[in-house]
Scaffold this active site. Structure first.
Site, short mmCIF file in Angstrom:
data_model
loop_
_atom_site.label_atom_id
_atom_site.label_comp_id
_atom_site.label_asym_id
_atom_site.label_seq_id
_atom_site.Cartn_x
_atom_site.Cartn_y
_atom_site.Cartn_z
N ARG A 132 0.83 -1.22 0.17
CA ARG A 132 -0.06 0.09 0.18
C ARG A 132 0.68 1.08 -0.06
NH1 ARG A 132 -2.94 -3.48 3.81
NH2 ARG A 132 -4.88 -4.14 2.71
N LYS A 154 2.83 11.08 -11.95
CA LYS A 154 1.98 10.28 -12.61
C LYS A 154 2.85 8.91 -12.80
CE LYS A 154 -0.46 12.01 -16.10
NZ LYS A 154 -0.69 12.81 -17.39
N GLU A 196 8.98 16.60 -26.05
CA GLU A 196 8.38 16.90 -24.72
C GLU A 196 8.87 18.09 -24.32
OE1 GLU A 196 5.74 15.95 -23.15
OE2 GLU A 196 5.66 13.60 -23.55
N LYS A 238 6.75 22.53 -15.29
CA LYS A 238 5.89 21.50 -15.13
C LYS A 238 5.79 21.36 -13.55
CE LYS A 238 4.83 16.74 -15.51
NZ LYS A 238 5.05 15.36 -16.31
N GLU A 248 -4.29 16.37 -11.83
CA GLU A 248 -4.91 16.83 -13.14
C GLU A 248 -6.20 16.83 -13.42
OE1 GLU A 248 -2.63 14.99 -16.71
OE2 GLU A 248 -4.45 13.95 -17.08
N ARG A 252 -3.51 21.08 -15.07
CA ARG A 252 -2.36 20.24 -15.31
C ARG A 252 -2.63 19.49 -16.79
NH1 ARG A 252 0.66 15.46 -11.55
NH2 ARG A 252 2.09 14.78 -13.38
N ASN A 256 -0.75 17.71 -21.61
CA ASN A 256 -0.91 16.67 -22.56
C ASN A 256 -1.25 17.36 -24.12
OD1 ASN A 256 -0.99 14.33 -20.69
ND2 ASN A 256 -3.23 15.15 -20.14
N HIS A 259 -1.10 14.84 -27.03
CA HIS A 259 -0.86 13.53 -26.66
C HIS A 259 -2.34 12.73 -26.83
CE1 HIS A 259 2.36 14.82 -24.28
NE2 HIS A 259 2.54 13.58 -23.59
N HIS A 263 -1.33 9.51 -28.22
CA HIS A 263 -1.69 8.00 -27.63
C HIS A 263 -2.35 7.13 -28.57
CE1 HIS A 263 -1.18 9.52 -23.19
NE2 HIS A 263 0.23 9.45 -24.11
N HIS A 276 7.12 7.31 -27.91
CA HIS A 276 6.09 7.92 -27.14
C HIS A 276 6.44 9.61 -27.76
CE1 HIS A 276 3.58 10.03 -24.40
NE2 HIS A 276 4.59 10.82 -24.07
#
Length: 370
Positions: A132, A154, A196, A238, A248, A252, A256, A259, A263, A276
Site C-alpha cells: 500500500r 504520474k 516533450e 511543470k 490533473e 495540468r 497533454n 497526447h 496516444h 512516445h
C-alpha cells in the site's frame, strides 16, 4: 534587455523544487550526480533498496547507482525488466512484485527507477501498490523522462485498449537527472525527448518557444549548456503546474498537448512501433492544425511549430489508421468526458485550453496529416 535566445552557462548543479506541502521534493539536475554522496541522503536508508531498470540501462548505470547508495542500505537488489513500451504491462509489474516478495522487502524498502519513462512509470506504480505504498526515487536516463515523465508523480501501465489507463498519482522522494546519462542515448530516443521539450513553449511559455527555435541545433548536438537550461526550464514549468493541480483535475491537463492524437498513434500502431515522443511530436502537428482550423492560431504559427518539430528529427505525418480508428482510440483518452473527446488546443497569445471540437473538423485534421 537580456537576450532570450542566449544559452546560459552551465552550473555544476541546478535544483527545482516541487512544492506539495509535506510531499515536496527536489529535482536535481547536473553532471556526475551518481558520485555525489550528499544527494542520496534524501533518498532514505534502511534494510533494502531495489533498483528497477531494464536490459539496456542495467549494464550502463546500475552498478554505479548501487555503489552510490550502498552505504545507506544493508542490501541493494537489482530488478531487470525487458526494454520497450511493449513491456509496460501487468506482466512486468507483477515481475517487480515477485522479486520484492521473494526478497522479503518490507514497507521501508526504497525503489529506485533507473531508466526512461517506461521504467519510471512502472516503478512508481509498483511503489504506490506494494504494501500500500513504499518510497521511490526517480533517476531518469532519457531526455523525455528528465523533462517530463519523472516529474509530477504520474505512474501507470498500458492496457491493450489504451495507454496509461491503469495507474496512480504517487510522488517520488527525489528526482536525480544526471545529464551524463544522455551521452549514451541513441539519436532516435534523443529526438523523441525533444518533443516533450518543444511542447512547453506553445502551452506555457512563448519566450521559451523562441529560445528552443534559436537553439534547436545546439540541443540536437547535445550542447551541455543548452541541455542544462532546457531541462531546468521544462522542470520549472511543470513544477509550477503540478503545484497548482497535482491530480490533473484542471490546468495540468494542458501538459497533454499532442497526447490525444499521440496516444492514438501509439496504441493503433502497436506499442513500441512509434516512440512516445515521436507520437507526441506528430500529435502536436495535428493539435496545432486543429487549433488553426478552429481559429485559435494563425496558419503561420501552425507551420512554425510543424517546422520546429521536423527540425528536431520527428515525424510530422501520422500512420494511416483511418479516421474511424483514430476517433475510436481517442475515445479512450483520459480527458474524455461523457463520451466526448477533449483536446488540448493552443492560442496565439501563448496559452492552451481544453475543449471539444466538431467531429467533422477532427476528421479533416486526421485526413490531412495521416
Amino acid at each position: 534587455m537580456s537576450d532570450v535566445t542566449a544559452v546560459p552557462k552551465q552550473t555544476s548543479r541546478r535544483t527545482v523544487e516541487i512544492e506539495l506541502g509535506d510531499r515536496s521534493y527536489p529535482i536535481i539536475i547536473g553532471h556526475g550526480l551518481f558520485d555525489d554522496g550528499f544527494i542520496w541522503s534524501s533518498a532514505g536508508e534502511g534494510d533494502c533498496a531495489a533498483i528497477v531498470t531494464n536490459t539496456t540501462v542495467r549494464p550502463l548505470y546500475a552498478e554505479s547507482l548501487a555503489k552510490a547508495i550502498s552505504s545507506r542500505f544493508k542490501r541493494v537488489i537489482v530488478i531487470e525488466l525487458q526494454d520497450g513500451e511493449v513491456y509496460k504491462d501487468a506482466a512486468s509489474l507483477n515481475h517487480i512484485f515477485d522479486r520484492l516478495l521473494t526478497e522479503r522487502a518490507d514497507r521501508k524498502c526504497v525503489l529506485f527507477a533507473l531508466g526512461g519513462g517506461v521504467i519510471g512509470d512502472m516503478t512508481g506504480f509498483a511503489a504506490a501498490c506494494y504494501m500500500r505504498g513504499v518510497p521511490f526515487v526517480q533517476i531518469p536516463t532519457t531526455l523525455l523522462a528528465q523533462v517530463d515523465s519523472s516529474v509530477g508523480g504520474k505512474t501507470a501501465i498500458n492496457h491493450p485498449l489504451g495507454k496509461n489507463m491503469i495507474g496512480a498519482f504517487y510522488q517520488p522522494r527525489l528526482v536525480v537527472a544526471d545529464l551524463d546519462t544522455l551521452s549514451t542515448l541513441p539519436a532516435r530516443q534523443f529526438s523523441a525527448g525533444l518533443a516533450e521539450v518543444i511542447k512547453y513553449g506553445p502551452i506555457l511559455d512563448l519566450p521559451f518557444f523562441d529560445w528552443i527555435e534559436a537553439n534547436i541545433d545546439a540541443l540536437i548536438s547535445r550542447d551541455p549548456d543548452a541541455l542544462g537550461h532546457a531541462i531546468q526550464r521544462c522542470c520549472e514549468l511543470k513544477a509550477a503546474v503540478v503545484a497548482k493541480d497535482e491530480q490533473e483535475s484542471s490546468v495540468r491537463a494542458v501538459l497533454n498537448f499532442g497526447h490525444t492524437f499521440g496516444h492514438a498513434i501509439e496504441t493503433g500502431a502497436g506499442y513500441g512501433v512509434w516512440l512516445h515522443g515521436e507520437a507526441v511530436g506528430c500529435g502536436m502537428v495535428m493539435g496545432a492544425d486543429l487549433s488553426m482550423r478552429l481559429g485559435l492560431i494563425s496558419e503561420a504559427y501552425a507551420m512554425r511549430l510543424r517546422r520546429l518539430i521536423e527540425r528536431a528529427g520527428l515525424p510530422i505525418v501520422g500512420p494511416r489508421l483511418g479516421a474511424d480508428r483514430y476517433v475510436e482510440l481517442m475515445g479512450h483518452d483520459k480527458k474524455s468526458e461523457g463520451g466526448e473527446i477533449r483536446f488540448v488546443l493552443i492560442h496565439d497569445d501563448g496559452h492552451a485550453s481544453i475543449r471539444t471540437a466538431p467531429g467533422a473538423i477532427v476528421r479533416q485534421v486526421i485526413e490531412a496529416n495521416c
